[in-house]
Write an enzyme that holds these catalytic residues in place. Structure first.
Site, PDB file in Angstrom:
ATOM      1  N   CYS A 208      -2.371  -4.499   9.791  1.00 36.72           N
ATOM      2  CA  CYS A 208      -3.484  -4.146   8.907  1.00 36.72           C
ATOM      3  C   CYS A 208      -4.490  -5.286   8.820  1.00 36.72           C
ATOM      4  CB  CYS A 208      -2.952  -3.796   7.517  1.00 36.72           C
ATOM      5  SG  CYS A 208      -1.988  -2.257   7.474  1.00 36.72           S
TER       6      CYS A 208
ATOM      7  N   SER B   2      -7.659  -9.194  -1.337  1.00 38.20           N
ATOM      8  CA  SER B   2      -8.010  -8.490  -0.105  1.00 38.20           C
ATOM      9  C   SER B   2      -7.191  -7.233   0.125  1.00 38.20           C
ATOM     10  CB  SER B   2      -7.851  -9.425   1.103  1.00 38.20           C
ATOM     11  OG  SER B   2      -6.481  -9.771   1.284  1.00 38.20           O
ATOM     12  N   ASN B   3      -6.137  -7.049  -0.650  1.00 30.44           N
ATOM     13  CA  ASN B   3      -5.267  -5.888  -0.479  1.00 30.44           C
ATOM     14  C   ASN B   3      -5.492  -4.790  -1.514  1.00 30.44           C
ATOM     15  OD1 ASN B   3      -3.889  -7.022   1.746  1.00 30.44           O
ATOM     16  ND2 ASN B   3      -2.536  -8.161   0.385  1.00 30.44           N
ATOM     17  N   LEU B   4      -6.324  -5.060  -2.518  1.00 35.15           N
ATOM     18  CA  LEU B   4      -6.447  -4.120  -3.628  1.00 35.15           C
ATOM     19  C   LEU B   4      -7.094  -2.796  -3.232  1.00 35.15           C
ATOM     20  CD1 LEU B   4      -7.380  -6.378  -6.688  1.00 35.15           C
ATOM     21  CD2 LEU B   4      -5.141  -5.603  -5.911  1.00 35.15           C
TER      22      LEU B   4
ATOM     23  N   GLY C  97       0.783  -1.223   0.000  1.00 34.45           N
ATOM     24  CA  GLY C  97       0.000   0.000   0.000  1.00 34.45           C
ATOM     25  C   GLY C  97       0.815   1.274   0.000  1.00 34.45           C
TER      26      GLY C  97
ATOM     27  N   ASP D  42      10.208  -7.488  -2.539  1.00 32.80           N
ATOM     28  CA  ASP D  42       8.991  -7.935  -1.849  1.00 32.80           C
ATOM     29  C   ASP D  42       8.834  -9.432  -2.092  1.00 32.80           C
ATOM     30  OD1 ASP D  42       6.108  -8.533  -1.304  1.00 32.80           O
ATOM     31  OD2 ASP D  42       6.024  -6.381  -0.958  1.00 32.80           O
TER      32      ASP D  42
END
Length: 320
Positions: A177, A61-63, A33, A54
């Site tokens: 998060c 679920s992160n979009l 993010g 990364d």
């Protein structure tokens, strides 16, 4: 007209500043993010070489906050998808993708190849490992963290105090998060601020972004900040290490139960409580404390430090 004409008009940039941007080598740790707004801004500004590290893949679920990606990217390595977007935005720059976890083993080499390091990992272990390494190598670090409706971004090392100078103690909360939630715009604002501070470091802004802390409250839409140029470095700390760095005679303790972590991170691992360690007879040995994120191990180290004569180090199993 040059693609950079609008920013080169600025007296803070000009031709010399644009050349600085083109020559800059920036290491970005984390392609989630925070990196979503930051990477396009750096690529668009003409930062010449970006290395994106990364270990994860894009997940649906992160979009809501990782807006650099599309639904069609789900399952792809984040680093590769992010690098592809940056190259599509600016073909004049070089973007390298590395699908790997940041550890105490590879950090020194990654940092040594960069002029500036951006911590977007939102991981205690990664942030402090990067800070320790950047302080030792004299490299500037822009580190950010977001949780819920608030976050911060600060400029550390490279002549300014380190992250440990500002946050010397273990954080009070172990929330993430995934457990506490987060709103996308808050992450985007912090990420954009991180990009602005990065450009300020490269361009040599005065006052420098190094030594500056910016805090954002998304609920009230307010921000605050302070400078910490004179913050003293702590006398000692508990470094994060990788399992491969452990010695045969180290006392390796996993603070997690077998149900939490059925697979030991090391063949010699023992599962003991903090209270049991206070009465352990081997207090001159190096004590290795392990947990998932490193936070539980850090808190245990702070409690055990008055009782332990040997060195205490930490292992974050989720990032090792």
């Amino acid at each position: 007209m040059s693609r950079y004409a609008r920013q080169m008009i600025l007296p803070e940039v000009g031709a010399e500043g644009q050349n600085r941007l083109a020559r800059a080598r920036v290491l970005v740790v984390g392609a989630g993010g925070l990196a979503a707004p930051m990477l396009p801004l750096l690529a668009g500004a003409g930062v010449g070489h970006l290395t994106i590290v990364d270990p994860d893949t894009v997940d649906l679920s992160n979009l809501h906050r990782q807006t650099l990606f599309a639904e069609s990217d789900c399952g792809r390595p984040k680093a590769e998808a992010a690098a592809e977007r940056c190259r599509a935005l600016n073909s004049e720059i070089t973007v390298a993708a590395q699908k790997q976890t940041l550890t105490a083993v590879n950090t020194a080499e990654l940092v040594a190849e960069a002029d500036l390091v951006l911590d977007c990992a939102d991981s205690y272990a990664a942030s402090y490992t990067l800070s320790d390494t950047c302080l030792a190598q004299g490299k500037p670090l822009i580190s950010a963290s977001v949780l819920g409706l608030s976050g911060y971004v600060g400029g550390f090392c490279g002549g300014a105090p380190s992250l440990r100078a500002v946050f010397p103690d273990a954080p009070d909360s172990g929330a993430s998060c995934a457990t506490a939630g987060v709103l996308g715009p808050v992450v985007a604002m912090i990420g954009a601020t991180q990009a602005q501070m990065a450009l300020g470091v490269i361009l040599g802004f005065d006052p420098s972004p190094l030594g500056q802390m910016v805090q954002l409250d998304g609920r009230s839409c307010t921000s605050s900040g302070f400078r910490f140029d004179t913050a003293p470095e702590p006398d000692g700390h508990f470094p994060f290490v990788a399992p491969s760095q452990l010695a045969p005679d180290d006392l390796i303790v996993d603070l997690r139960s077998v149900d939490e972590a059925p697979q030991p991170i090391h063949p010699n691992v023992r599962r003991l409580t903090v209270d049991a360690l206070k009465t352990d007879p081997n207090k001159d040995t190096t004590l290795v404390l392990c947990c998932a994120t490193g936070l539980r191990a850090w808190r245990a180290a702070e409690e055990l430090h008055p009782h332990w004569r040997g060195r205490i180090v930490l292992v974050a199993a989720a990032t090792s």
